[in-house]
Scaffold this active site. Structure first.
Site, PDB file in Angstrom:
ATOM      1  N   HIS A  67      -0.340  -2.070  -4.484  1.00  0.00           N
ATOM      2  CA  HIS A  67       0.368  -1.057  -3.663  1.00  0.00           C
ATOM      3  C   HIS A  67      -0.611  -0.038  -3.097  1.00  0.00           C
ATOM      4  CE1 HIS A  67       3.371   2.065  -2.598  1.00  0.00           C
ATOM      5  NE2 HIS A  67       4.156   1.024  -2.470  1.00  0.00           N
ATOM      6  N   MET A  68      -1.261  -0.313  -2.117  1.00  0.00           N
ATOM      7  CA  MET A  68      -1.416  -1.504  -1.294  1.00  0.00           C
ATOM      8  C   MET A  68      -2.877  -1.958  -1.432  1.00  0.00           C
ATOM      9  SD  MET A  68       1.637  -0.768   0.112  1.00  0.00           S
ATOM     10  CE  MET A  68       1.778   0.894   0.681  1.00  0.00           C
TER      11      MET A  68
END
Length: 174
Positions: A67-68
């Site tokens: 993420h991410m």
């Protein structure tokens, strides 16, 4: 709440002298391992029913990898979980609900105003607005990195019926 007014002025927080470390938090909060979202409790004010804690964000957080990829941003739900854990800690410490466990009842008016990344120290603050014993707490909250507001809103906490949950788990029904 006055726009840009902090629940607790960040300059009053002493990170070198927390009032409760992770072991003290664990006495009141059931979360463990990757779900522990508080590092230490920094301040309580019983007059205003407010408190502050922090979570030191590291490269080892479970969400960093996905993420991410290449741009690790703390998920908003994890910021809300930190707020919920601080609210639960305060509620349990002062026995405001008369419940064995406090759960997440909902959030309102949530605004994400900035990002939180590894290396940041996320300070979460709550101020209790209402406590109805056996029913619910309502608390205003903020998340701050440095002097920047990154999160704000209103949280509801509810008593968790431990016996009913345990029975549901042992009976195999979902």
């Amino acid at each position: 709440m006055v726009k840009n007014a902090f629940i607790i002025e960040p300059s009053l927080l002493d990170f070198d002298r927390p009032i409760a470390d992770i072991e003290e938090i664990r006495k009141l909060n059931p979360q463990r391992h990757e779900m522990e979202q508080l590092t230490a409790i920094l301040r309580e004010d019983l007059e205003s029913h407010s408190c502050a804690a922090y979570k030191q964000i590291t490269d080892e957080e479970f969400w960093v990898r996905g993420h991410m990829p290449g741009m690790p941003l703390m998920p908003g739900v994890m910021m809300l979980e930190a707020v919920a854990q601080l609210s639960s800690y305060y509620t349990q410490k002062h026995d405001l609900l008369g419940a064995a466990m406090v759960g997440f009842g909902g959030v309102d008016e949530v605004r994400f105003r900035g990002v939180v990344v590894p290396g940041d120290r996320l300070v979460v603050m709550v101020r209790l607005e209402k406590a109805r014993r056996g029913r619910m707490i309502v608390a205003r909250f903020q998340g701050v990195v440095g002097e920047n507001l990154v999160l704000e809103g209103c949280l509801r906490g509810i008593p968790i019926p431990i016996e009913a949950v345990t029975q549901q788990l042992t009976s195999g029904s979902k």
